[in-house]
Scaffold this motif. Structure first.
Motif, mmCIF file in Angstrom:
data_model
loop_
_atom_site.group_PDB
_atom_site.id
_atom_site.type_symbol
_atom_site.label_atom_id
_atom_site.label_comp_id
_atom_site.label_asym_id
_atom_site.label_seq_id
_atom_site.Cartn_x
_atom_site.Cartn_y
_atom_site.Cartn_z
ATOM 1 N N THR A 71 0.833 -1.364 -0.401
ATOM 2 C CA THR A 71 -0.021 -0.228 0.271
ATOM 3 C C THR A 71 0.884 1.155 -0.138
ATOM 4 O OG1 THR A 71 -0.743 0.110 2.149
ATOM 5 C CG2 THR A 71 -2.308 -0.924 0.854
ATOM 6 N N SER A 72 1.901 1.287 0.667
ATOM 7 C CA SER A 72 2.452 2.797 0.646
ATOM 8 C C SER A 72 3.528 2.905 -0.827
ATOM 9 C CB SER A 72 4.182 1.886 1.546
ATOM 10 O OG SER A 72 4.584 1.347 0.937
ATOM 11 N N GLY A 73 3.921 2.403 -1.109
ATOM 12 C CA GLY A 73 3.812 2.565 -2.637
ATOM 13 C C GLY A 73 3.075 3.168 -4.036
ATOM 14 N N PRO A 74 1.463 2.502 -3.976
ATOM 15 C CA PRO A 74 1.250 2.981 -4.435
ATOM 16 C C PRO A 74 0.577 4.082 -3.868
ATOM 17 C CG PRO A 74 0.176 0.969 -5.089
ATOM 18 C CD PRO A 74 1.715 0.576 -3.545
ATOM 19 N N ALA A 75 0.519 4.273 -2.802
ATOM 20 C CA ALA A 75 0.039 6.115 -2.227
ATOM 21 C C ALA A 75 1.438 6.609 -2.379
ATOM 22 C CB ALA A 75 -0.287 5.096 -0.611
ATOM 23 N N ALA A 76 2.780 6.404 -2.128
ATOM 24 C CA ALA A 76 3.899 7.614 -2.542
ATOM 25 C C ALA A 76 3.508 8.149 -3.789
ATOM 26 C CB ALA A 76 5.040 6.523 -2.834
ATOM 27 N N MET A 77 3.322 7.052 -4.488
ATOM 28 C CA MET A 77 2.007 8.598 -6.396
ATOM 29 C C MET A 77 1.325 8.839 -6.317
ATOM 30 S SD MET A 77 3.284 4.921 -8.699
ATOM 31 C CE MET A 77 3.008 5.418 -10.670
ATOM 32 N N VAL A 78 0.334 8.495 -5.286
ATOM 33 C CA VAL A 78 -0.736 9.501 -5.092
ATOM 34 C C VAL A 78 -0.232 10.826 -4.207
ATOM 35 C CG1 VAL A 78 -3.777 10.408 -4.272
ATOM 36 C CG2 VAL A 78 -2.082 7.336 -5.157
ATOM 37 N N SER A 80 2.569 12.139 -4.231
ATOM 38 C CA SER A 80 3.446 12.905 -5.319
ATOM 39 C C SER A 80 2.839 13.624 -5.996
ATOM 40 C CB SER A 80 4.361 11.841 -6.119
ATOM 41 O OG SER A 80 4.951 11.167 -5.724
ATOM 42 N N ALA A 81 1.549 13.010 -6.643
ATOM 43 C CA ALA A 81 0.970 13.501 -8.129
ATOM 44 C C ALA A 81 -0.081 14.408 -6.964
ATOM 45 C CB ALA A 81 0.094 12.753 -8.752
ATOM 46 N N LEU A 82 -0.225 14.440 -5.779
ATOM 47 C CA LEU A 82 -0.867 16.446 -5.257
ATOM 48 C C LEU A 82 -0.249 16.850 -4.531
ATOM 49 C CD1 LEU A 82 -3.149 13.469 -2.568
ATOM 50 C CD2 LEU A 82 -3.947 14.690 -4.580
ATOM 51 N N THR A 83 1.230 16.558 -4.957
ATOM 52 C CA THR A 83 2.504 17.807 -4.060
ATOM 53 C C THR A 83 2.131 19.187 -4.443
ATOM 54 O OG1 THR A 83 3.808 16.147 -3.733
ATOM 55 C CG2 THR A 83 4.517 18.634 -4.107
ATOM 56 N N GLY A 84 1.439 19.270 -6.258
ATOM 57 C CA GLY A 84 1.415 20.416 -7.222
ATOM 58 C C GLY A 84 0.306 21.277 -6.550
ATOM 59 N N TYR A 85 -0.140 20.811 -6.045
ATOM 60 C CA TYR A 85 -1.977 21.459 -5.790
ATOM 61 C C TYR A 85 -2.147 22.342 -4.577
ATOM 62 C CZ TYR A 85 -3.981 18.241 -9.527
ATOM 63 O OH TYR A 85 -4.744 18.255 -9.927
ATOM 64 N N LEU A 86 -0.535 22.213 -3.771
ATOM 65 C CA LEU A 86 -0.512 22.718 -2.530
ATOM 66 C C LEU A 86 0.903 23.672 -2.981
ATOM 67 C CD1 LEU A 86 0.850 20.696 0.115
ATOM 68 C CD2 LEU A 86 -1.329 21.704 -0.073
ATOM 69 N N LYS A 87 0.111 25.439 -2.925
ATOM 70 C CA LYS A 87 1.285 26.368 -3.015
ATOM 71 C C LYS A 87 2.410 26.677 -2.371
ATOM 72 C CE LYS A 87 -2.669 29.273 -4.769
ATOM 73 N NZ LYS A 87 -3.526 30.414 -4.288
ATOM 74 N N ASP A 88 3.598 27.565 -2.852
ATOM 75 C CA ASP A 88 4.759 27.494 -1.756
ATOM 76 C C ASP A 88 4.631 27.984 -0.434
ATOM 77 O OD1 ASP A 88 5.759 26.673 -3.983
ATOM 78 O OD2 ASP A 88 7.099 28.549 -4.445
ATOM 79 N N GLY A 89 4.051 28.493 0.233
ATOM 80 C CA GLY A 89 3.448 28.860 1.142
ATOM 81 C C GLY A 89 2.774 28.104 1.956
ATOM 82 N N LEU A 151 1.408 7.924 1.240
ATOM 83 C CA LEU A 151 1.121 8.620 0.831
ATOM 84 C C LEU A 151 1.567 10.356 1.916
ATOM 85 C CD1 LEU A 151 -1.404 10.244 -0.460
ATOM 86 C CD2 LEU A 151 -2.753 10.379 1.591
ATOM 87 N N ILE A 152 1.805 10.441 2.291
ATOM 88 C CA ILE A 152 2.891 11.398 3.803
ATOM 89 C C ILE A 152 3.898 11.726 3.175
ATOM 90 C CG2 ILE A 152 3.862 11.800 5.525
ATOM 91 C CD1 ILE A 152 1.042 12.868 5.158
ATOM 92 N N SER A 153 5.176 10.165 2.530
ATOM 93 C CA SER A 153 6.344 10.277 1.313
ATOM 94 C C SER A 153 5.975 10.879 0.263
ATOM 95 C CB SER A 153 6.631 8.766 1.825
ATOM 96 O OG SER A 153 7.598 8.502 1.136
ATOM 97 N N GLY A 154 4.964 10.758 -0.588
ATOM 98 C CA GLY A 154 5.037 10.919 -2.027
ATOM 99 C C GLY A 154 4.374 12.829 -1.609
ATOM 100 N N LEU A 155 4.082 13.281 -1.050
ATOM 101 C CA LEU A 155 3.615 14.650 -0.532
ATOM 102 C C LEU A 155 4.393 15.009 0.010
ATOM 103 C CD1 LEU A 155 1.124 16.157 -1.048
ATOM 104 C CD2 LEU A 155 0.495 15.638 1.361
ATOM 105 N N PHE A 156 5.621 15.024 0.461
ATOM 106 C CA PHE A 156 6.404 15.262 1.563
ATOM 107 C C PHE A 156 8.424 15.574 0.727
ATOM 108 C CE2 PHE A 156 3.652 16.201 4.963
ATOM 109 C CZ PHE A 156 3.051 17.383 4.591
#
Length: 258
Positions: A71-78, A80-89, A151-156
């Motif tokens: 589960t951690s592998g596919p969640a890391a991909m999700v 990673s895809a969500l990172t760009g939706y957060l603004k820098d601040g 999920l946290i891994s891919g996001l951050f």
């Protein structure tokens, strides 16, 4: 080296450093998506070097690692895809708060005893001193934890070891050294999948990756070597203080940009 010794992977230091010191390092700011993608690529090298070193000493529980990766592998991909939706601040503020919580968790784990629940799956690990350690887990909770950490891994771009190791030690009673080694194996697999998304999106600075790779490989091998010969208590406090200071700086800068 830090990441390999305590099983964090190192991304929790690489990402804020790239975000905060981008102009000083490269002459121009580094966006958070590029910092995350670049960190995950470097983590592949750190985690692989650490895993190979730990595997030689038979400290990696590959069976448990593969289960967590389901589960951690596919969640890391999700993530990673969500990172760009957060603004820098917003990214700096949220990441700063997360790092502050991780620093607190790293302090708390010294004072929290592992739960004594009997898990459906039980394993036995015999350390280098011949002492046997019984630990275990349930498949369902392990898969849920793997997804959340991935999920946290891919996001951050942090690898996820800052969550994996405390959970494995406190919830599933993994011996600390076994938890660290197994965490690095899962980080290697998850980082490979997570970084593939950032590569696809063009969110990796290959110049920085090439600059990080030699140190990541040497640090990963050296950290695994040091971890077999020390308790890491002093180093853990240095890591906690470092995370706390970086977290405060990220929160201040992130709040200023909102």
């Amino acid at each position: 080296m830090f990441g390999s010794i305590v099983g964090l992977g190192g991304g929790i230091i690489i990402v804020p450093t790239l975000v905060l010191l981008g102009p000083q390092l490269t002459g121009s700011p580094i966006g958070h998506t590029t910092a995350v993608g670049t960190s995950l690529c470097a983590l592949i090298v750190t985690a692989l070097a650490s895993t190979l070193s730990y595997a030689k000493k038979k400290r990696v529980d590959f069976r448990s690692g593969w289960l967590l990766f389901v589960t951690s592998g596919p969640a890391a991909m999700v993530g990673s895809a969500l990172t760009g939706y957060l603004k820098d601040g917003s990214f700096q503020l949220v990441f700063g708060i997360f790092m502050l919580l991780m620093a607190a968790l790293l302090v708390a784990r010294d004072y929290i005893r592992p739960i004594t629940r009997k898990w459906p799956v039980e394993r036995l690990y015999t350390d280098q001193d011949g002492v046997g350690h019984v630990y275990g887990y349930a498949v369902g909770p392990a898969l849920v934890i793997g997804f959340f950490v991935g999920l946290i891994s891919g996001l951050f771009g942090i690898g996820g070891g800052s969550l994996f190791v405390p959970v494995m030690v406190l919830l599933f009673r993994f011996p600390p050294h076994l938890a660290t080694a197994t965490s690095m194996f899962v980080i290697f697999l998850s980082s490979a999948l997570g970084s593939s998304v950032h590569i696809w999106l063009g969110e990796v600075d290959w110049r920085i990756v090439l600059a990080l790779v030699p140190g990541a490989w040497i640090g990963g091998k050296f950290g695994a070597y040091v971890a077999t010969r020390m308790s890491g208590r002093g180093l853990m406090w240095l890591l906690r203080i470092t995370l706390g200071l970086l977290a405060v700086e990220l929160i201040i800068e992130g709040a200023a940009k909102l």
